[in-house]
Design an enzyme around this catalytic site. Sequence first.
Site, short mmCIF file in Angstrom:
data_model
loop_
_atom_site.label_atom_id
_atom_site.label_comp_id
_atom_site.label_asym_id
_atom_site.label_seq_id
_atom_site.Cartn_x
_atom_site.Cartn_y
_atom_site.Cartn_z
N GLY A 146 0.84 -1.20 0.00
CA GLY A 146 0.00 0.00 0.00
C GLY A 146 0.86 1.24 0.00
O GLY A 146 1.99 1.24 -0.51
N LYS A 147 0.38 2.30 0.59
CA LYS A 147 1.11 3.57 0.57
C LYS A 147 2.49 3.44 1.22
O LYS A 147 3.50 3.87 0.64
CB LYS A 147 0.30 4.65 1.29
CG LYS A 147 -1.02 4.99 0.62
CD LYS A 147 -1.81 5.98 1.45
CE LYS A 147 -3.15 6.31 0.82
NZ LYS A 147 -3.95 7.23 1.68
N MET A 148 2.54 2.87 2.41
CA MET A 148 3.83 2.76 3.11
C MET A 148 4.70 1.67 2.50
O MET A 148 5.87 1.90 2.16
CB MET A 148 3.59 2.47 4.59
CG MET A 148 3.07 3.65 5.38
SD MET A 148 4.26 5.01 5.54
CE MET A 148 5.48 4.25 6.62
N GLY A 149 4.16 0.48 2.34
CA GLY A 149 4.93 -0.64 1.81
C GLY A 149 5.42 -0.39 0.40
O GLY A 149 6.55 -0.73 0.04
N SER B 88 8.40 5.26 11.50
CA SER B 88 7.87 6.62 11.48
C SER B 88 8.45 7.38 10.30
O SER B 88 9.42 6.95 9.68
CB SER B 88 8.21 7.34 12.80
OG SER B 88 7.58 8.60 12.85
N LYS C 78 7.27 3.18 19.66
CA LYS C 78 6.45 3.81 18.61
C LYS C 78 5.10 4.25 19.17
O LYS C 78 4.54 5.28 18.76
CB LYS C 78 6.25 2.83 17.45
CG LYS C 78 5.42 3.38 16.27
CD LYS C 78 5.99 4.67 15.70
CE LYS C 78 5.46 5.01 14.31
NZ LYS C 78 4.02 5.08 14.20
N HIS D 136 5.70 7.42 20.95
CA HIS D 136 5.94 8.41 19.88
C HIS D 136 4.60 8.93 19.34
O HIS D 136 4.42 10.14 19.15
CB HIS D 136 6.75 7.73 18.77
CG HIS D 136 6.74 8.41 17.44
ND1 HIS D 136 5.64 8.37 16.59
CD2 HIS D 136 7.68 9.12 16.78
CE1 HIS D 136 5.91 9.04 15.48
NE2 HIS D 136 7.14 9.50 15.57
N ASN D 137 3.66 8.02 19.09
CA ASN D 137 2.37 8.43 18.54
C ASN D 137 1.59 9.28 19.53
O ASN D 137 0.85 10.19 19.13
CB ASN D 137 1.56 7.21 18.13
CG ASN D 137 2.11 6.54 16.88
OD1 ASN D 137 3.08 7.01 16.29
ND2 ASN D 137 1.51 5.43 16.48
N GLU E 118 3.04 12.69 19.37
CA GLU E 118 2.56 13.29 18.10
C GLU E 118 1.17 13.88 18.28
O GLU E 118 0.90 15.00 17.81
CB GLU E 118 2.56 12.20 17.03
CG GLU E 118 1.95 12.58 15.71
CD GLU E 118 1.75 11.35 14.84
OE1 GLU E 118 0.60 10.97 14.57
OE2 GLU E 118 2.78 10.74 14.44
#
Length: 323
Positions: free
Chosen positions: A22-25, A132, A182, A185-186, A189
């Site tokens: 998808g978008k990230m992969g 990230s 993570k 981290h989120n 954010e």
Amino acid sequence: MKRLNGGGEIKAKNQLGIIGLGKMGGNLALQAAEKDIDVVGKARSIKPELEKKGVKVVDNYDSFVSFLKHPRVIYLSLPAGPTVDAVLYELVPSLERGDVVMDGGNSFYLDSIEREGRLRGKGIYFLDCGTSGGLEGARHGACFMVGGRNGGIKMAEPILKGLAVPGGYLHTGKPGSGHFAKLVHNGIEFGMLQSIGEGVALLRASSFDLDLQEVFKNWSNGSVIRGWLVELMEKGLREEGIESIEGYVEDTGEVNWLLQDAINKEVPIPVISQSVMELFKSRMHESDAYKSIALMRHGFGGHPFGKDDRIIKERKTSRIKKI
């Protein structure tokens, strides 16, 4: 050895398998292919736009596994929850002892600890790879925080360093620690997004004739609060504006887990907690603050404007283990 733009060094023609394009992969696959890594991706359908850039795309696990030489390094770019377990159920029987599987999604860290234990019993390394940097990071250099045993880290580390920005790779420690880092981290954010959004609301409510785009451009150059989110706010104001943005802020629910974890640990996190409450409020009425948050989230992660039934479902199913 070949030095890469990402700051790390990897041997030419290392191999990486990516499940989920998808978008990230997909962006991560393109970056890897550009850095002399043989990439094979597993997807439900062929991706011509990736294949013409050197990414081999297959639609079955037999072809996927056969392309990769042992010991294999495989990155999962999947929604958290049952999808990860379903893929592992199909994939693992085809793997061999010593192979490495990295979960690059936002899985709950206790789920990752449990999965690592299951795969350890089969002789397979399972790494929880907090990722990230959004779509831009996946394409040009990401930030990885990775938990897992040293044997698996040793094999995955050269590739991850090559795909990270300088200083953007960290072995956080034992299994689960990467996804826990993570998760925190989120939460941070969320607090930052809320603060910037409230600042936009104040600026727009002032009696001054302020050019918000220019204000955020100014803040991106030398100010104490400069950073990527401020830059994304300027970019969003320039390209999208704010009047037409729907203020409904969608999310996949990970920071809700962090609130529950903080309560169990009796650690006060009032700013992060309130940012989650404000996110819920965004689904009840419009405001400039919520529109600003939606604008920034779209900028770094391609998150939708407005309500999204797929993400609502993911929010309810993405954590397996209860706190």
